[in-house]
Every structure is written in structure tokens, then in C-alpha cells.
Design a protein around this motif. Structure first.
Motif, mmCIF file in Angstrom:
data_model
loop_
_atom_site.group_PDB
_atom_site.id
_atom_site.type_symbol
_atom_site.label_atom_id
_atom_site.label_comp_id
_atom_site.label_asym_id
_atom_site.label_seq_id
_atom_site.Cartn_x
_atom_site.Cartn_y
_atom_site.Cartn_z
ATOM 1 N N THR A 1 29.000 -20.451 71.592
ATOM 2 C CA THR A 1 30.418 -20.076 71.641
ATOM 3 C C THR A 1 30.804 -19.438 72.962
ATOM 4 O OG1 THR A 1 29.827 -18.041 70.539
ATOM 5 C CG2 THR A 1 30.745 -19.792 69.174
ATOM 6 N N PRO B 1 40.295 -2.482 52.695
ATOM 7 C CA PRO B 1 39.244 -3.465 52.439
ATOM 8 C C PRO B 1 39.743 -4.774 51.824
ATOM 9 C CG PRO B 1 38.406 -1.301 51.957
ATOM 10 C CD PRO B 1 39.880 -1.135 52.256
ATOM 11 N N GLU C 1 39.475 -12.176 56.386
ATOM 12 C CA GLU C 1 38.196 -12.828 56.637
ATOM 13 C C GLU C 1 38.151 -14.201 55.976
ATOM 14 O OE1 GLU C 1 34.801 -11.248 54.663
ATOM 15 O OE2 GLU C 1 33.372 -12.320 55.925
ATOM 16 N N LEU D 1 33.018 -5.514 51.060
ATOM 17 C CA LEU D 1 33.744 -4.398 51.660
ATOM 18 C C LEU D 1 34.569 -3.637 50.629
ATOM 19 C CD1 LEU D 1 33.809 -3.389 54.457
ATOM 20 C CD2 LEU D 1 35.736 -4.893 54.959
ATOM 21 N N THR D 2 34.837 -4.306 49.550
ATOM 22 C CA THR D 2 35.694 -3.790 48.500
ATOM 23 C C THR D 2 34.941 -2.847 47.570
ATOM 24 O OG1 THR D 2 37.566 -5.291 48.244
ATOM 25 C CG2 THR D 2 36.204 -4.874 46.291
ATOM 26 N N PRO E 1 32.542 0.693 53.064
ATOM 27 C CA PRO E 1 33.399 1.111 54.172
ATOM 28 C C PRO E 1 32.849 2.289 54.983
ATOM 29 C CG PRO E 1 34.753 0.486 52.331
ATOM 30 C CD PRO E 1 33.324 0.441 51.843
ATOM 31 N N ALA F 1 30.202 0.959 57.202
ATOM 32 C CA ALA F 1 30.769 0.159 58.285
ATOM 33 C C ALA F 1 31.339 1.054 59.382
ATOM 34 C CB ALA F 1 31.863 -0.761 57.739
ATOM 35 N N ALA G 1 30.862 -4.837 66.285
ATOM 36 C CA ALA G 1 30.291 -5.324 65.023
ATOM 37 C C ALA G 1 31.091 -6.507 64.504
ATOM 38 C CB ALA G 1 30.297 -4.210 63.992
ATOM 39 N N LEU G 2 30.389 -7.508 64.024
ATOM 40 C CA LEU G 2 31.035 -8.604 63.315
ATOM 41 C C LEU G 2 30.665 -8.491 61.852
ATOM 42 C CD1 LEU G 2 30.434 -11.594 65.757
ATOM 43 C CD2 LEU G 2 32.415 -10.131 65.522
ATOM 44 N N LEU G 3 31.625 -8.101 61.036
ATOM 45 C CA LEU G 3 31.364 -7.895 59.610
ATOM 46 C C LEU G 3 31.437 -9.202 58.831
ATOM 47 C CD1 LEU G 3 31.408 -4.874 59.953
ATOM 48 C CD2 LEU G 3 33.105 -4.740 58.126
ATOM 49 N N ALA G 4 30.529 -9.353 57.887
ATOM 50 C CA ALA G 4 30.602 -10.516 57.005
ATOM 51 C C ALA G 4 30.271 -10.087 55.581
ATOM 52 C CB ALA G 4 29.635 -11.592 57.463
ATOM 53 N N ASN G 5 31.128 -10.466 54.656
ATOM 54 C CA ASN G 5 30.886 -10.188 53.237
ATOM 55 C C ASN G 5 30.137 -11.362 52.614
ATOM 56 O OD1 ASN G 5 32.763 -7.717 52.554
ATOM 57 N ND2 ASN G 5 33.915 -9.047 53.901
ATOM 58 N N ASP H 1 29.117 -11.296 49.144
ATOM 59 C CA ASP H 1 29.299 -11.332 47.696
ATOM 60 C C ASP H 1 27.995 -11.580 46.943
ATOM 61 O OD1 ASP H 1 32.073 -10.836 47.555
ATOM 62 O OD2 ASP H 1 32.452 -12.864 48.276
ATOM 63 N N LYS I 1 26.415 -18.341 50.680
ATOM 64 C CA LYS I 1 27.433 -17.751 51.547
ATOM 65 C C LYS I 1 26.771 -16.922 52.645
ATOM 66 C CE LYS I 1 31.925 -15.577 50.898
ATOM 67 N NZ LYS I 1 32.836 -14.968 49.906
ATOM 68 N N ARG J 1 27.163 -17.551 56.694
ATOM 69 C CA ARG J 1 27.701 -16.521 57.586
ATOM 70 C C ARG J 1 26.668 -16.104 58.622
ATOM 71 N NH1 ARG J 1 31.299 -15.829 58.880
ATOM 72 N NH2 ARG J 1 32.358 -13.909 58.413
ATOM 73 N N LEU K 1 27.178 -16.431 62.606
ATOM 74 C CA LEU K 1 27.070 -15.286 63.502
ATOM 75 C C LEU K 1 26.023 -15.545 64.591
ATOM 76 C CD1 LEU K 1 27.415 -12.369 60.952
ATOM 77 C CD2 LEU K 1 29.055 -13.108 62.670
ATOM 78 N N ARG K 2 24.950 -16.176 64.217
ATOM 79 C CA ARG K 2 23.960 -16.530 65.227
ATOM 80 C C ARG K 2 24.601 -17.446 66.259
ATOM 81 N NH1 ARG K 2 17.963 -17.691 64.873
ATOM 82 N NH2 ARG K 2 18.374 -16.784 66.895
ATOM 83 N N ARG L 1 27.405 -17.309 67.254
ATOM 84 C CA ARG L 1 28.195 -16.477 68.154
ATOM 85 C C ARG L 1 27.328 -15.559 68.997
ATOM 86 N NH1 ARG L 1 33.667 -16.474 67.611
ATOM 87 N NH2 ARG L 1 34.410 -17.757 65.898
#
Lengths: 363, 363
Positions: A54, A80, A87, B74-75, B80, B83, B97-101, B103, B108, B112, B116-117, B119
Motif C-alpha cells: 500500500t 464505540p 469500520e 470495541l463495544t 476502549p 485502546a 494504531a490501526l484498530l480492527a474488531n 467479533d 474475520k 483483518r 493490516l499486514r 498495510r
DNA sequence: GTGAAAGCGCTAACAT
DNA sequence: ATGTTAGCGCTTTCAC
């Protein structure tokens, strides 16, 4: 830690030139490639586990597929869900969100904003807008793509996605009126925020329309959307207007503060004082008592803001200026005005509201 | 939207070569530049409002000053603060930081992770670890820098920052014992997670050490750290062990589920059943009743994890493999074992625990 | 439809 | 201490 494959590796394996591989892998250009080679290239990419670098792409295209998200505080339960909504739609389109907490601190916000710009974010989703906002005015002048989330500015510089607060507040007041309340106070949020100002105005209109005298519908402004500030404002309210039988708070945190103060003064909720919050934040139904409040679809708010921003980015993709604008009025002299999307809200009745007790707390 | 200045512009204005400008602007190399020119360059940069193009830098250095953060959701109020702790130390050092949820969904998570890799994140902070975790095992094999947060793997592949759960659980049980409880049940978290397993083991040790018979200290496993799953497990518990006078839950969400079930069965907390949660999540003090729970310093957990990762990144900066390892045992045969940092916890006593009522609920 | 070539902005050798 | 040169991996003209 073997080196990651580059597009040159893919091209070699597929027996084509780098450029062709690039075209085959990019949805926008793959029409210019024969179906057969496209397939060959994609297979090769799959096989090697190729993922584009990227940084290289970004350097070349001057876009990063990255979006900056400015929020006040992730630790405030409103945000959140918004972040998740953002997201969700962003990742689906290959974008990534960079979250930044500003703590409602202008200096911090500016620092983070600049840092994100340095990272070549393609645009911003801003949930920290004040009605007058120097940083945003400047961003607007510079043509930075921005979508406002939840909070708007006085000047409609940017597209905004927010809840239909005027209706929400009307629902809250009407609920109280129907229960029989005639002395309803408002513990308002900060008036420097659009949400605070809009809800307050709607409160005043609703009580006035019902024929409640102004001194029976006092407004006390909480200096922040926080439990602490809510407590302070609530104390002042109870001192100055002991006759109020109901309170509608600017948001749930302020309502929580009010709950504390009622308890500390030995007032029962809802028997002595009814209380309505705003937002229906997570766990509002676990409070003591469970809070009657206006439900705001925070996740959808975030998702919609992300959609609007992507739309804007796509549009301004080719040419320079495009600011994602609608038009207000008609004719050549019309001023460009950004689109506002208002999402519907609904009242959630729980246990913090009831009919006023005859005689009790009457002013 | 005038084009952003590049380092070439800065160099020109300062009357030096690009490379010199680059050196002057980079802390690591500015020793190789005379103080005078360094100053000149920095002034020029300031004047132009120069900020380096991170994409270009990234492409060149193969580092992105970016960290991927994998969290379940995050919920969930635990995350939070983590984070924020991460963000705080990361941004202070110029990282993002690049956050990823995820679940708790393996597919998933993998998607993600790969994204991220792609990126070029320099490393990961992972708060989603299962005790056996295919993705992490693989990441380890590939030498990806990772720090685990809160949840560990069975094999100590990676450094871990977590709360001292063994002590925390012991505190909880001892509190109940001191109140006089002798029938204490455990509503355990998922045993596939280190936190679930560790807390359960500590629970069993604590009750056994106090001489409580095993059938007076039943363990029911909740299939998730959620209110819903907690409710299910609590129903089963009350059905099968109606004599329990106290419950310690695997976390606050499970405790909340238990609270619901107690209410639905007409049991009062704490009069009929005492309840202890775990984590001291936000608003645990607003529950009905306010929850006695074990406080975990989530923000500090996140901050410490970020510190550990940065340390590791700095170390493995020059050479390739560096995995941020300590050594267990001594001598040449010692196996590399990653460092574990345990942060202290404390019991917060509120209103959900009390002495058992004589006769009530006795088994 | 595909190949050749250039270049995005930066930093790390290698000179000097 | 500073300048020169090259190249990271990608996309995008421009040819053919």
C-alpha cells in the motif's frame, strides 16, 4: 520472514509484464485486459499470496485508502458503536480508519489532525465539531474532504450525519406532559455544541407549545456531557427550582449525574422526580432505575457518515475541488450548502419516568 | 489544495541537498549534520509546513510506524480503555494504531490481519488470543512482531501483558469467605481463553484451600463473556445448585446476566445471593445493585502492551529475527520464552455482596 | 490488449 | 559534514 511477493513476481509467474498484472488486479482497469490473461494473473497472485504494497501504491496514486476519524473519547459509550459503523463500511470498500481521541482539547485535536494529514489520509470523519470550529474552517478552506458526525457547525460547510434531535426532544417532553407533568426542567448540554443547542431549542418549543409557563420550564446548562458536570448542574437545578417534577437531560451521562444528586438528596426517581435521558447509551437500561431515554442509532450514524465520505472521495477522485455539495435555493446565485442526513430516533420508556405524585414536590 | 511541500522544497529553501535535509530532519541521523545546517533545515521545514510523506518513507524503509490492534469488540466496555492506553504511548512515539474488531470470529480475524499486514504494519497488539490460536502460531512462525494483551496462548510464543488474575480471583473468594459464605459457585468464562481458565483454576484453589467441599463450590461455564451467555449459565446454576449463597462471575458481563436471572427468579442481591464480578468495567458501579468486582487497570494494560511492542520493534529494527524474547531456565538448552507482565488488581467492594442470611437459601 | 519507461518522495549506500 | 546515486513497488502515460 521471507520477503513478500511483489507485483513483479506475479507478472513473472503469469508470464506477462508488470503493467499488465497491475491492470488485471485493479478493478478499474481490468476492462483493458483480456479475460484470459486477467484470470491467469489473478491465479498467480492467489498462488503467491500477493497483497499489494500500500505504501508504493499510495506514493504513486497520492491516495491512501485511509480515513482519519476524530472523536472526543472512545471511553464515552456513544462512540464505540459509531466507530464500528464506520469500520464496517470502510473495510468493506478497502479503506481503513485511523481513530484519534481529542478529549475535546483543541490543541490535541490539531496535533492529531496534522499527524493524520501527514499520513495521507484521504479524508476525515469528525465527531468533535463545535458550532464554531477554527480547525474545520481551515480544513474547509484547504479543500480537505470532511464529513461531520453527530455534531455540526453553525455554517453548513460540510455534510453532516446526525440524529433527528428536534423530534427526539419533542418525544421526550410530550411523554412527560402525557404523564401529567407541568414543571419540567432541562439539564442542557453545552450550547457550543450543535446537539446541545438543538435539543435545548426543541425543549423550549415543546414546553411552550404545551402552554407551560417559562418559569415552570427552566433550563440549566451543564458545562460538559459528563456525569460530573451533570451532577453540578443538577444540584443547581434542585436548589433553584425545587418544584420541578420532571427533568429531561441533554444526554444520558448528564442524566446519570442527576440520578446521583437525586439519591444524595433523598429524592426518589421516578416517584419524586421523573428523569429522561438522551442517546440510549449502552447499559442505560441497567441504571437504577433503568433510564427512560431517546434512542439514537449510533452505529448507523457512523456507517452513514462513512458512506457519505466515500461518496465524496470517489467523486473528487478525478478532479480537484469537489466538496460533495448539494445546492440550496435555485438559480445561479445559489450558495453551495452541504447535505445533512438526519436519522430517526425513538423514545424508549423505562422506569425513570412516572406520573407526578399529587402534592409531592409541587412548587 | 496547493501541493504539499516535499523534502526537495525544504532542501532548496535551506540551500542544501535533499539527503542532507533528510538527515537533519531525522533524529537518528542528525548527529551527522552540523548544528548550523540542521537548524537551517528545520527552520525551512517549519516555514513551509513540511510534513514527510509517510508513504514514500514507508516504501523506502519498509516500516510504517503503524501498529495493528486486534480486539474482539470495541463495544465491549473493557476495550476502549485499552485502546486509549495503546494510542497514548503509540502517538507519543510517532506511531499510529490501526484498530480492527474481530467479533471473536476466526475468519474475520484472519481477513483483518492480512489486510493490516498488507498495510505494512510493523507489528501487532492482539487482545483476541485463544489458548490455541492457529493464526498466532503462524504469525509466530513468520516472525511477525506481536504482543498479547489480556489474553495469552498456552504456548508462551509472545510477550503478554495481563492482569494478575490468580490474585484477583483469590481476593474475590476470600472476600466471600470472610463474609461467611460456604457455598460459593463460579460462573466461569470460556475455558478456551486464558483468562477463563486462569480464573477458574484460581477459584478452585481458593475454595479448596478454605476447606470448602467440591460440591459446595460448583463451576458452571458460560460459553461467552456476554450478558446473554451469563444469563444462560446462571439459570443452569440456580437450577442445579439452588443452595449457593454466593456467585463469583468470570467477568462483569456474566455477572450482569446473573443479576438479571436473580431478579427474574425473585432472588434479592445481596440478601439472598451475593455476587462478585470481574474487571470493574465502566458503569459497574451503576448497576442494580452496584457490583462488587475486581478492578483491572485496562488503560495501563494497553499502555504497557504498546511499550513492549515498541521495545521489540526498536530491537528487531536492525537485524531480522529478533522476537523480543527472554530466557527461561539457564544453560545452553534453555528454551526461548516470551516475557509476561502481570499488572496488579484490587477488589472493589460495593453493594452486591453481604453476609449470607441465616437459613436463607441453605442447601 | 500488452509492453516499455518513467517517476511518485524518500532514505541509505557510497563517494568525496 | 555534505553531495551523488540508486531504488523501494506500484501505476500510468505513451507506444505499438
Amino acid at each position: 520472514m521471507s520477503k513478500r511477493p511483489t507485483i513483479a513476481d506475479v507478472a513473472r509467474l503469469a508470464g506477462v509484464h508488470k503493467a499488465t498484472a497491475s491492470r488485471a488486479l485493479n478493478p478499474e482497469a481490468d476492462a483493458r485486459v483480456s479475460a484470459a490473461t486477467a484470470r491467469r494473473v489473478r491465479t498467480a497472485a492467489q498462488e503467491l499470496g500477493f497483497t499489494p504494497n500500500t505504501a508504493a501504491r499510495s506514493l504513486r496514486t497520492n491516495r491512501s485508502s485511509t480515513v482519519g476519524v476524530l472523536i472526543p473519547d472512545l471511553t464515552n459509550p456513544l462512540f464505540p458503536p459509531m466507530a464500528r459503523g464506520i469500520e464496517e463500511v470502510l473495510t468493506r470498500r478497502g479503506y481503513t480508519a485511523l481513530l484519534a481521541n481529542t478529549d475535546n482539547d483543541q490543541a490535541k485535536e490539531r496535533t492529531r489532525f496534522e499527524a493524520l494529514r501527514g499520513r495521507q489520509v484521504d479524508g476525515f470523519i469528525v465527531a468533535t465539531a463545535q458550532r464554531e470550529h477554527a480547525l474545520l474552517a481551515q480544513a474547509h478552506a484547504q479543500g480537505v474532504p470532511v464529513v461531520l458526525l453527530s455534531r455540526g457547525t453553525d455554517l453548513p460547510m460540510f455534510p453532516l450525519v446526525a440524529a433527528d434531535d428536534a423530534t427526539g426532544m419533542e418525544l421526550a417532553v410530550r411523554h412527560l406532559l402525557e404523564l401529567g407533568h407541568r414543571s419540567i426542567a432541562h439539564l442542557a448540554g453545552p450550547q457550543t455544541l450543535s446537539t446541545g443547542a438543538i435539543r435545548t431549542r426543541a425543549f423550549q418549543q415543546a414546553v411552550r407549545a404545551a402552554g407551560v409557563a417559562a418559569d415552570r420550564a427552566p433550563v440549566l446548562v451543564s458545562e460538559a456531557y459528563s456525569v460530573r458536570a451533570g451532577e453540578q448542574a443538577a444540584r443547581e437545578l434542585l436548589d433553584r427550582h425545587p418544584g420541578s417534577t420532571a427533568i429531561v437531560a441533554g444526554n444520558d451521562l448528564i442524566a446519570l449525574g442527576a440520578l446521583h444528586v437525586l439519591r444524595e438528596r433523598g429524592l426518589r426517581c421516578p416517584q419524586d422526580v421523573s428523569l429522561v435521558g438522551y442517546n440510549d447509551m449502552q447499559f442505560a437500561d441497567e441504571f437504577q432505575p433503568p433510564l427512560t431515554t431517546v434512542h439514537v442509532p449510533h452505529l448507523e450514524l457512523g456507517a452513514e457518515a462513512a458512506r457519505l465520505l466515500l461518496e465524496q472521495l470517489e467523486r473528487s477522485d478525478g478532479q480537484g475541488a469537489g466538496q460533495g455539495l448539494g445546492r440550496a435555493g435555485a438559480g445561479p446565485a445559489a450558495v453551495a450548502v452541504a447535505k445533512t442526513v438526519l436519522l430517526p430516533v425513538r423514545l424508549v420508556v423505562r422506569d425513570s419516568t412516572a406520573a407526578p405524585q399529587a402534592g409531592s414536590e409541587a412548587g
